[in-house]
Design an enzyme around this catalytic site. Structure first.
Site, PDB file in Angstrom:
ATOM      1  N   THR A 349      15.421 -12.926  -9.129  1.00  0.00           N
ATOM      2  CA  THR A 349      16.404 -13.292  -8.108  1.00  0.00           C
ATOM      3  C   THR A 349      17.063 -14.654  -8.344  1.00  0.00           C
ATOM      4  O   THR A 349      18.290 -14.754  -8.254  1.00  0.00           O
ATOM      5  CB  THR A 349      15.757 -13.217  -6.713  1.00  0.00           C
ATOM      6  N   ASN A 577       0.775 -19.209  -8.574  1.00  0.00           N
ATOM      7  CA  ASN A 577       2.051 -19.492  -7.911  1.00  0.00           C
ATOM      8  C   ASN A 577       2.133 -18.781  -6.569  1.00  0.00           C
ATOM      9  O   ASN A 577       1.125 -18.343  -6.008  1.00  0.00           O
ATOM     10  CB  ASN A 577       3.205 -19.061  -8.813  1.00  0.00           C
ATOM     11  N   CYS A 579       3.121 -15.845  -5.860  1.00  0.00           N
ATOM     12  CA  CYS A 579       2.782 -14.416  -5.862  1.00  0.00           C
ATOM     13  C   CYS A 579       1.587 -14.091  -6.753  1.00  0.00           C
ATOM     14  O   CYS A 579       1.363 -12.926  -7.072  1.00  0.00           O
ATOM     15  CB  CYS A 579       3.983 -13.588  -6.294  1.00  0.00           C
ATOM     16  N   THR A 580       0.870 -15.094  -7.197  1.00  0.00           N
ATOM     17  CA  THR A 580      -0.399 -15.004  -7.926  1.00  0.00           C
ATOM     18  C   THR A 580      -0.299 -14.377  -9.313  1.00  0.00           C
ATOM     19  O   THR A 580      -1.302 -13.930  -9.848  1.00  0.00           O
ATOM     20  CB  THR A 580      -1.492 -14.255  -7.108  1.00  0.00           C
ATOM     21  N   GLU A 581       0.900 -14.381  -9.924  1.00  0.00           N
ATOM     22  CA  GLU A 581       0.988 -13.820 -11.278  1.00  0.00           C
ATOM     23  C   GLU A 581       1.158 -14.876 -12.360  1.00  0.00           C
ATOM     24  O   GLU A 581       1.028 -14.573 -13.543  1.00  0.00           O
ATOM     25  CB  GLU A 581       2.127 -12.796 -11.367  1.00  0.00           C
ATOM     26  N   PRO A 768       6.067  -9.330  -8.229  1.00  0.00           N
ATOM     27  CA  PRO A 768       6.178  -8.221  -7.254  1.00  0.00           C
ATOM     28  C   PRO A 768       7.443  -7.376  -7.381  1.00  0.00           C
ATOM     29  O   PRO A 768       7.438  -6.202  -7.043  1.00  0.00           O
ATOM     30  CB  PRO A 768       6.153  -8.946  -5.901  1.00  0.00           C
TER      31      PRO A 768
END
Length: 967
Positions: A349, A577, A579-581, A768
């Protein structure tokens, strides 16, 4: 306004039986709502007439005395309120409603109330009146509708309207009805309607048919595209003319964007004629309604609300921004454009928002470590605001900040701990809303040995002191392996203040364990006074209980993130971060940065002569080669709001290539998510993606040079991500059960990396993709199907989502009809209880809560062995219990996962049925098993804890996509 009603009784209603207007009614509320009558005239919306019509319906069935009863009067008032609320909810800002839509709502209200006799009489009377009207108008000429266009009143051209709808249905007439959309469109028009409203009516008409077939989503998108073309080009332009118009329009678009202060003037230096001719207008036809509406609302550039971009110009603008520093800019821009516009790959995005603009902040994720002093704390908060301003998602490591009651030397006072500062972080994230495009988003991480960890676990609770709550901020546990070992072994755990144990923050594995044991010894000798000792299992239970109750803090594992990190020679991974990736090094002088994009797996499937669906490795390799170049370019052209981010990114050059469409791929392959075949596909597909990503990075290194800190990395040592699983086994001394199989020639890749190095310290991370998967119309990242039919809400509105693959299968069996739609709605998008659907199909289309969470973990484990960073893994759990939570998250740790994301529980996401007594579905489906596990001595949560109010967010709810900064 006049509603059709049975008139077996006298039309006049006795004063005693005439119901009062609903309490909600007021002229102020309804002045902006109008009713379209059947002759096209527009009249005021008067809710009182709905009450009259309902009363007449009861008179027709029950007679005068029955209709005059207090029960009926109360019921009429309630039903009127339901009808009015339903209509106003559709158009809260006002608008027009056709009279038949009101009658439909009256029918629904009567049926839902259980008044079936009255509803039946009402339906029959409506049908009779419709037949009478049809006879009356058989020979009568239809009234001519007029439209208002630029102040002129002209007759409606139905042939033109029909042709526009017909063009939108090209290639889809097997699934959609041109005439049906046309009739519904005209039905909602009125005399003197503005010309723009005609096509809005057509969009709504097509959109209302989505439940009949998902193809209506494509039709709706094409009708929306027609209106976008008119807004951008200033006139109606048919799709057939767009090949030529795109080439003409594109240079003008670039000039207007530069003049309006939106676009980088460097874009004007491209060969715009060549670029314009490369735009493929036919790719405009592949959008779903949700995808195109999302682009229109949030991504297309605009000046004073008027859009400048058409879809293909948007993708080319992004591509040109990414190619701006290339030697052969036009060739590379067209190459980048082709994989974006064909939906083979999609940038995240922030890249889509800002590429080619004056503020090209293209990176998705920023990870920071907060220093243990007042200046460092407020510098970190300031950095959060600056980074969030242009759509960056934030992960903050707060572990170094001293705990509550620890000594402050400068003032000779006691610290208030971490929590008061986190309240400021929370409010900063809300205040910096990225230019109104979406709210700022941050996740705070704290290690499990921190003395403030217990209060940290409660930050998202809805009870307690609001000054110590952070309802808008995400939180995550950063858990060392030693804690998990103590949980498994039933041992004690000790909490410390980092001001007393400063080295624990930077230690991992066996070194952490040795230092931790040393500090525990100091508590025995009295050298260390500020600490707390407790059973590790008690803290673990509280973690899981809070995760169930609030959805936070997420469970993430410090040691696998570090022991398997290619960059362990230059620093420590202190957090993930938003979103945990992302798992990158941070320290006081470096803010880790990662820019993301995702490969669409669906676009890389191929069907062989034997009918078997497999990955197209040649195409996948080509796509990833181009995508990695795009991601690497971001590092050099990115706008950095903070110097620490620029310096870190230039030194390590990490990127995060991910995937989306995993569930769709399984549907195409006819493989259920809950199966060994799905686990195998997760393994082989991720192996291929990672192999080609690492190969592309070493090829870029050959062309551009290796990243600065390559020397000494695991890459440099010939240790690839899969090899690092053994490092984790050695460090843990057990508790690692990961499959080791491989199918590609990894030795050849090792040899190439040894010869040329790597361009990027990190290459792969699965984000995600909630928004970018919406844009291209595939399932998000690695997510299972949420529901086969549901309404999705986001910043662009509400959208009906139907599983296209399921509809096609049910149509082949002759099972897709209104009854099936009603059943899917009733059963929350699940086929499990619809017996007429074959068992094999029910298994194939099982929804997220019907897939045991162990299958999600097993698939994730197979992926994780190949990935140099991590993956955003939501855990879906029906019948949540303490035992099940305990088993699932322990399994995740033992299978070598680095991180997990949200916990979604059935009790939180099931909507109550209108026919129920209320509240039945708010209870946890399997709460008793939690009590049983506790009673039997099994690790789990006490019943009193597991029965807390679960996280209420679900896919489609506002806030569910709060981490779309990563997409």
């Amino acid at each position: 306004m006049q509603l059709s009603t049975p008139s077996a009784q006298p039309a006049a209603v006795p004063p005693a039986t005439k119901p009062a207007a609903p309490a909600a009614e007021s002229k102020a509320v309804y002045n902006d709502h109008k009713i379209i009558r059947r002759n096209g005239s527009v009249v005021s919306f008067e809710p009182g007439k709905i009450s009259v019509a309902l009363t007449k319906a009861f008179l027709a069935v029950n007679g005068g005395q029955g209709a005059a009863s207090a029960r009926v009067r109360e019921l009429v008032e309630q039903l009127t309120g339901q009808v009015v609320n339903a209509l106003v909810r559709r158009q809260p800002s006002g608008g027009t409603v056709h009279i038949e839509d009101i009658q439909d709502q009256v029918e629904l209200a009567l049926m839902r109330s259980g008044e079936h006799d009255v509803a039946r009489a009402y339906v029959l009377y409506r049908e009779k009146r419709a037949q009478q009207r049809a006879l009356m108008h058989t020979d009568a000429s239809q009234p001519t509708l007029h439209v208002t266009d630029n102040g002129r009143r002209v007759p409606l051209d139905p042939a033109h309207l029909h042709s526009v709808i017909e063009a939108a249905c090209v290639g889809l007439t097997e699934f959609v009805s041109v005439d049906g959309i046309f009739k519904e469109t005209v039905k909602n028009l009125y005399d003197g309607v503005p010309v723009d409203e005609i096509f809005k009516s057509a969009i709504l008409a097509a959109r209302s048919q989505l439940e009949k077939d998902p193809a209506y989503s494509t039709v709706t998108a094409r009708l929306l595209l027609h209106t976008i073309r008119k807004e951008v080009l200033g006139e109606e332009v048919e799709q057939s003319a767009m090949e030529e118009r795109y080439a003409e329009y594109f240079p003008t678009f670039i000039a207007r964007g530069i003049e309006g202060g939106l676009l980088n003037p460097e874009l004007a230096k491209f060969d715009l004629d060549r670029i314009g001719k490369a735009l493929d207008d036919k790719r405009d036809l592949q959008f779903t309604y949700l995808g195109l509406q999302t682009l229109y609302d949030r991504y297309f550039l605009h000046i004073e609300g008027k859009r400048l971009e058409l879809p293909q110009a948007f993708f080319m603008r992004v591509a040109m921004g990414l190619a701006i520093a290339e030697k052969d800019r036009e060739t590379r821009a067209i190459e980048f454009y082709n994989i974006l516009s064909s939906f083979d790959f999609m940038s995240s995005t922030p890249t889509l928002f800002n590429s080619g603009t004056l503020h090209s902040q293209l990176s998705s994720c920023y990870l920071t470590t907060v220093a243990d002093n007042l200046e460092g704390i407020y510098d970190a908060i300031k950095e959060n605001a600056l980074l969030a301003k242009y759509a960056g998602g934030l992960g903050n490591d707060w572990t170094p900040v001293r705990a509550l009651r620890s000594h402050i030397k400068g003032t000779n006072g006691e610290s208030q701990g971490v929590v008061p500062f986190l309240k400021v972080v929370n409010d900063t994230a809300v205040a910096v809303n990225q230019g109104g495009k979406r709210k700022g988003a941050v996740c705070t991480y704290l290690e499990t040995w921190h003395l403030d960890i217990e209060e940290f676990l409660e930050l998202r609770k809805n009870t307690g002191d609001e000054r110590r709550r952070t309802h808008d901020m995400n939180t995550a546990n950063w858990i060392p392996d030693l804690f998990m070992k103590r949980v498994m072994e039933g041992a004690d755990w000790t909490l410390f203040s980092p001001s007393d144990t400063p080295d624990l923050h930077d230690l991992v594995g066996k070194d952490f364990e040795a230092a931790y044991l040393g500090y525990e010894n100091k508590t025995q000798t009295g050298e260390l006074k500020l600490f707390k000792k407790m059973p590790a299992l008690n803290l673990w239970r509280k973690m899981l209980s809070m995760l169930f109750e609030t959805g936070h803090p997420w469970i993430t594992f410090k040691d696998p993130c570090n022991i398997r990190s290619p960059q362990q020679h230059v620093g420590v991974v202190h957090s993930s971060n938003l979103c945990t990736e992302i798992t990158l090094n941070t320290n006081d002088s470096e803010i880790a940065v990662c820019n993301l994009g995702s490969v669409n797996l669906v676009a890389h499937l191929t069907t062989g002569a034997d009918g078997k669906v497999t990955l197209d490795h040649d195409k996948l390799k080509r796509t990833i080669d181009i995508a990695m170049r795009m991601l690497d370019n971001v590092i050099d052209i990115n706008y950095y709001a903070v110097d620490k981010a620029r310096n870190s990114n230039a030194r390590h050059r990490p990127v995060g290539l991910g995937i989306m469409g995993f569930q769709d791929s399984l549907h195409i392959m006819r493989v259920p998510y809950a199966s060994q075949d799905a686990v195998s596909f997760a393994d082989t597909s991720m192996e291929a993606v990672c192999y080609y990503a690492y190969l592309a990075s070493t090829r870029l290194a050959e062309e551009r040079g290796a990243y600065q800190s390559f020397k000494g990395s695991l890459w440099d040592q010939g240790i690839l991500p899969k090899d690092s699983v053994q490092l984790l086994r050695d460090a843990r001394g057990g508790y690692v059960d990961v499959d080791d199989s491989e199918t590609l020639d990894w030795n050849a890749l090792r040899t190439r990396i040894k010869a040329h190095g790597m361009r990027n310290s990190n290459c792969v991370a699965i984000a995600p993709t909630a928004t970018i998967s919406n844009i291209i119309g595939v399932s998000a990242c690695i997510e299972p199907t949420y529901q086969n039919l549901y309404v999705k809400s986001n910043l662009s509105g509400e959208f009906t989502i139907v599983n296209d693959y399921l509809v096609r299968d049910l149509k082949k069996l002759g099972l897709w009809d209104e009854v099936m739609v009603a059943d899917l709605k009733y059963f929350d998008g699940s086929l499990a209880k619809i017996d007429r659907v074959p068992a094999e199909m029910r298994q194939l289309y099982a929804t997220a809560f019907e897939v045991e969470p162990s299958w999600l973990v097993e698939c994730a484990s197979r992926r994780q062995k190949w990935i140099d960073q991590s993956q955003s893994l939501n855990i879906y759990m029906a019948g949540a219990s303490g035992k099940k939570l305990d088993e699932t998250y322990k399994l995740a740790w033992q299978r070598g996962l680095k991180t997990t994301y949200y916990l979604r529980t059935m009790g939180a996401t099931s909507a109550e049925k209108s026919t129920g007594r209320g509240g039945e579905l708010n209870a946890v489906a399997n709460a008793s098993s939690a009590a049983n596990s506790a009673a039997s001595g099994q690790p789990g949560l006490p019943e009193a804890e597991i029965l807390g109010a679960a996280c209420t967010m679900r896919p489609g709810d506002p806030g569910f996509e709060e981490c779309e900064a990563c997409q």
